[in-house]
Design a protein around this motif. Structure first.
Motif, PDB file in Angstrom:
ATOM      1  N   GLU A 104     -64.423  88.252  23.581  1.00  0.00           N
ATOM      2  CA  GLU A 104     -63.752  86.965  23.677  1.00  0.00           C
ATOM      3  C   GLU A 104     -64.323  86.057  24.759  1.00  0.00           C
ATOM      4  N   HIS A 105     -64.933  86.643  25.778  1.00  0.00           N
ATOM      5  CA  HIS A 105     -65.472  85.827  26.870  1.00  0.00           C
ATOM      6  C   HIS A 105     -66.871  86.295  27.239  1.00  0.00           C
ATOM      7  N   PRO A 106     -67.793  86.305  26.259  1.00  0.00           N
ATOM      8  CA  PRO A 106     -69.118  86.892  26.520  1.00  0.00           C
ATOM      9  C   PRO A 106     -69.873  86.214  27.658  1.00  0.00           C
ATOM     10  N   ILE A 107     -69.745  84.910  27.779  1.00  0.00           N
ATOM     11  CA  ILE A 107     -70.520  84.222  28.816  1.00  0.00           C
ATOM     12  C   ILE A 107     -70.045  84.658  30.196  1.00  0.00           C
ATOM     13  N   GLU A 108     -68.734  84.725  30.345  1.00  0.00           N
ATOM     14  CA  GLU A 108     -68.190  85.167  31.627  1.00  0.00           C
ATOM     15  C   GLU A 108     -68.589  86.621  31.893  1.00  0.00           C
ATOM     16  N   TYR A 109     -68.514  87.429  30.847  1.00  0.00           N
ATOM     17  CA  TYR A 109     -68.843  88.842  30.978  1.00  0.00           C
ATOM     18  C   TYR A 109     -70.263  89.006  31.491  1.00  0.00           C
ATOM     19  N   ILE A 136     -69.759  78.401   7.123  1.00  0.00           N
ATOM     20  CA  ILE A 136     -71.059  77.751   7.289  1.00  0.00           C
ATOM     21  C   ILE A 136     -71.861  78.415   8.406  1.00  0.00           C
ATOM     22  N   ARG A 137     -71.172  78.719   9.519  1.00  0.00           N
ATOM     23  CA  ARG A 137     -71.864  79.455  10.586  1.00  0.00           C
ATOM     24  C   ARG A 137     -71.570  80.936  10.440  1.00  0.00           C
ATOM     25  N   LYS A 138     -72.539  81.737  10.804  1.00  0.00           N
ATOM     26  CA  LYS A 138     -72.379  83.186  10.652  1.00  0.00           C
ATOM     27  C   LYS A 138     -71.592  83.804  11.802  1.00  0.00           C
ATOM     28  N   HIS A 139     -71.696  83.183  12.957  1.00  0.00           N
ATOM     29  CA  HIS A 139     -71.129  83.830  14.138  1.00  0.00           C
ATOM     30  C   HIS A 139     -70.126  82.945  14.844  1.00  0.00           C
ATOM     31  N   ARG A 140     -69.276  83.608  15.610  1.00  0.00           N
ATOM     32  CA  ARG A 140     -68.289  82.891  16.414  1.00  0.00           C
ATOM     33  C   ARG A 140     -68.991  82.164  17.542  1.00  0.00           C
ATOM     34  N   ALA A 141     -68.298  81.149  18.065  1.00  0.00           N
ATOM     35  CA  ALA A 141     -68.802  80.492  19.271  1.00  0.00           C
ATOM     36  C   ALA A 141     -68.654  81.465  20.433  1.00  0.00           C
ATOM     37  N   ARG A 142     -69.540  81.325  21.398  1.00  0.00           N
ATOM     38  CA  ARG A 142     -69.458  82.210  22.566  1.00  0.00           C
ATOM     39  C   ARG A 142     -68.750  81.466  23.686  1.00  0.00           C
ATOM     40  N   PHE A 143     -67.701  82.106  24.226  1.00  0.00           N
ATOM     41  CA  PHE A 143     -66.847  81.412  25.200  1.00  0.00           C
ATOM     42  C   PHE A 143     -67.083  81.935  26.603  1.00  0.00           C
ATOM     43  N   ASP A 144     -66.775  81.020  27.520  1.00  0.00           N
ATOM     44  CA  ASP A 144     -66.800  81.390  28.934  1.00  0.00           C
ATOM     45  C   ASP A 144     -65.401  81.894  29.320  1.00  0.00           C
ATOM     46  N   ARG A 145     -65.070  81.773  30.566  1.00  0.00           N
ATOM     47  CA  ARG A 145     -63.797  82.322  31.052  1.00  0.00           C
ATOM     48  C   ARG A 145     -62.594  81.823  30.249  1.00  0.00           C
TER      49      ARG A 145
END
Lengths: 388, 275
Positions: free
Chosen positions: B220-225, B118-127
């Motif tokens: 895997e951790h785009p927000i932290e990055y 249903i969603r095209k993209h993965r959720a974006r995670f923090d650390r």
């Protein structure tokens, strides 16, 4: 082979089934060593205690002379034996005016006399109820037993069988026969045990009601292989001993007992430890509680009996023997052989219930999530392959 | 936050776990594994395999001694873990990455929608992503239950001095069931995310080396990055919007970023961690 020469005395000479017995007399005491060298190995030690002529032959109260303050006090290792049992071991020689003979070291007939017949593995008889009763006695096994090691003669227990032919057997079943011997023989030496046992739930039924379902001495201790009850092995095997009756559904139904007491015991901490310890090494001295640590030994009572070790009012005292300092609430740590249910052990029941939901409730979503992830990975890879 | 960027052969790596956290993880492996083996054998002691295990540990008494010794190690490790968090807090290094947030629920929902297409993209995670947080807090819960019930069984007389006797068999029931749950959860969840997942197969080394590659950080951790890189000013922060993972792949300097992302492994031992 038909002739057996037994030594030192009494000597039994003659072919099998045609025995002539020469009874002992003090005068022949010195002949023993010579005879023993040619004998097939007697079960009793050579010789007899020297006989002290009794000028007071036939006097009933042994302790008047042999008491601690008497002229000839009994040996110190006799201290715990009661006056009543002097004659259990010592034969009074009234007629001769000689001293008392020690039955244990100088019986009326030797064990080899008995084993001449009973040492035959095929020796057997059929009881009135149709049961075949083996009459074979394994000499090595007996000599290893606690009675055998102290050189007790067969006739110490089988008091009626001192001559051949034996008096006829009146018992109809094996248990009846064994009860007769128990009542007559075990308690003549083990007097203090009898005092306790006759008040116990088993003893009352046996002594007062003649019940043959309840255990007599041999059911727990064995017969000719009686082992010392203080060995680790006896302790580790004791739950099996009790289970012979207490896991029997027929007996459980007849007497309104639970047949699952062994099961619940083995499922719990004490029982599991005992079972595993025994498996590991039957000579491990495990101090974990076995049946008789809580219920008592010769003084086992009904659980409801006020004198029982495990009646509610008494239970904490029983626990404290192993768990010093135990509080009044401590006995409830043992679920009393009951499977926890909503009424009886609600906390345990609800903990079990909660985990029955929690475990699949946690693992289920985990597995589902992983499967979804893997399916998506496969789909993405296929798509990627198509595009690429 | 301290800088977390290092250089090696032209590729950037991020220090994800401190030495003390890595040591804690090794202690957990040793104590947890031994506790599970000796514990499950006791729980199912009539089973033949259990009997063999107990025999291998030198009999039931020695199996119990080893189990309790490992239990003590676990207790000490847990106390040290909490003390280290307290110490970092006292030094002003306050971080709340491991605390559960509403976003975690949204992320979980998002990922499921993503898996079913249903969603095209993965959720974006923090650390720490929600799976790592779930595992960490499960470990905390499980450790508390296991230590409490284990001590109750170890010291029944002292326990019943202030609690009803029935808590002892209840503790036994809970200890066995919770232990089984922990064992199966680790077997399924942790083995999956740290070993069997396609991205990390066969072995996610981050918890042992302490380092994670830039590619994996982005994936895997785009927000932290972004927070790290933005603060160090070496790269422009990415747009805050939901990021297409193919874009991430394109941005990442070459090589094997897997199609899917998954756990960075280790299950996040420590909320008050490095960076």
């Amino acid at each position: 082979m038909l002739c057996y020469l037994f030594a030192p005395r009494p000597r039994v000479v003659g072919p099998l089934f045609c025995l002539v017995m020469l009874t002992a007399s003090p005068a022949r005491a010195q002949e023993a060593p010579a005879a023993s060298s040619s004998s097939p190995g007697p079960a009793v030690p050579d010789g007899e205690p020297s006989l002290v002529p009794h000028t007071l032959a036939g006097r009933a109260d042994c302790l008047s002379c042999h008491g601690p303050a008497g002229a000839h006090p009994f040996p110190v290792d006799h201290a715990r034996r009661s006056n009543k049992t002097c004659t259990a071991c010592h034969i009074s020689t009234r007629s001769t005016g000689g001293g008392a003979r020690d039955k244990r070291t100088s019986p009326h007939v030797t064990n080899n006399y008995c084993l001449a017949c009973h040492g035959t593995p095929t020796a057997a008889m059929v009881l009135p109820d149709g049961e075949r009763l083996s009459l074979f006695i394994d000499q090595a096994e007996y000599e290893h037993s606690t009675h055998g090691r102290s050189h007790m003669p067969c006739t110490a227990c089988h008091t009626a069988q001192t001559e051949y032919p034996h008096p006829p057997v009146t018992a109809k079943t094996r248990r009846e026969l064994s009860r007769g011997i128990v009542q007559q023989s075990c308690f003549s030496c083990h007097e203090k045990v009898f005092e306790q046992f006759k008040e116990s739930v088993h003893g009352k039924a046996l002594v007062e009601a003649g019940n043959v379902d309840v255990p007599g001495c041999p059911d727990c201790h064995g017969i000719h292989d009686i082992a010392a009850p203080h060995t680790p092995l006896f302790r580790l095997e004791s739950p099996d001993t009790c289970s012979k009756c207490h896991a029997d559904p027929k007996l459980a139904e007849k007497y309104g007992m639970s047949a699952h007491v062994t099961e619940s015991y083995l499922n719990d901490f004490h029982g599991a430890t005992i079972r595993l310890a025994r498996q590991e090494d039957p000579d491990i001295a495990s101090y974990k509680a076995v049946c008789y640590d809580c219920h008592g030994i010769h003084d086992i009572r009904k659980v409801e009996d006020p004198a029982s070790h495990v009646v509610a009012e008494q239970l904490v005292e029983t626990c404290r023997r192993c768990h010093p300092g135990a509080d009044a609430s401590f006995p409830a740590a043992w679920t009393s052989h009951y499977e926890p249910d909503r009424e009886r052990w609600p906390i345990v029941y609800w903990v079990n219930f909660a985990y029955k939901i929690l475990i699949p409730g946690v693992l289920g979503p985990m597995i589902l999530y992983i499967l979804l992830d893997l399916v998506r990975a496969v789909i993405n890879r296929m798509k990627g392959a198509k595009h690429g | 936050m301290s800088t977390a960027v290092e250089t090696r052969e032209g590729k950037r790596e991020f220090v994800r776990f401190t030495l003390s956290q890595r040591i804690e993880h090794v202690i957990q492996i040793i104590s947890f594994t031994t506790l599970v083996v000796t514990g499950v054998a006791q729980k199912y002691n009539t089973h033949q395999v259990a009997e063999w295990i107990i025999h291998a540990f030198g009999g039931i008494e020695s199996t119990r001694t080893i189990h309790r010794l490992m239990g003590v190690i676990l207790i000490v490790e847990s106390v040290v873990h909490v003390a280290l968090i307290g110490w970092r807090f006292a030094r002003g290094e306050r971080q709340y990455h491991m605390l559960p947030r509403f976003k975690d629920l949204r992320d979980a929902y998002h990922m499921i929608l993503y898996f079913v297409g249903i969603r095209k993209h993965r959720a974006r995670f923090d650390r720490y992503d929600f799976r790592q947080k779930a595992e960490y807090w499960s470990l905390v819960w499980g450790t508390v239950v296991m230590i409490a019930t284990g001590l109750m069984m170890w010291f029944p007389v002292q326990t019943t001095a202030f609690l009803p006797g029935e808590v002892i068999p209840a503790a036994k029931a809970a200890h066995g069931a919770e232990g089984l749950l922990a064992f199966l959860a680790i077997l399924i969840w942790h083995m999956y995310s740290a070993h069997l997942a396609p991205e990390v197969f066969p072995f996610d080394t981050t918890i042992f080396t302490g380092k994670i590659s830039e590619e994996r950080m982005i994936h895997e951790h785009p927000i932290e990055y972004e927070r790290l890189v933005g603060q160090t000013g070496e790269e422009n922060p990415s747009p805050a919007s939901d990021k297409d993972h193919e874009q991430v792949q394109n941005e990442a300097p070459a090589t094997a970023v897997a199609v899917q992302s998954s756990g960075s492994g280790g299950g996040g031992m420590d909320p008050g961690s490095r960076t």
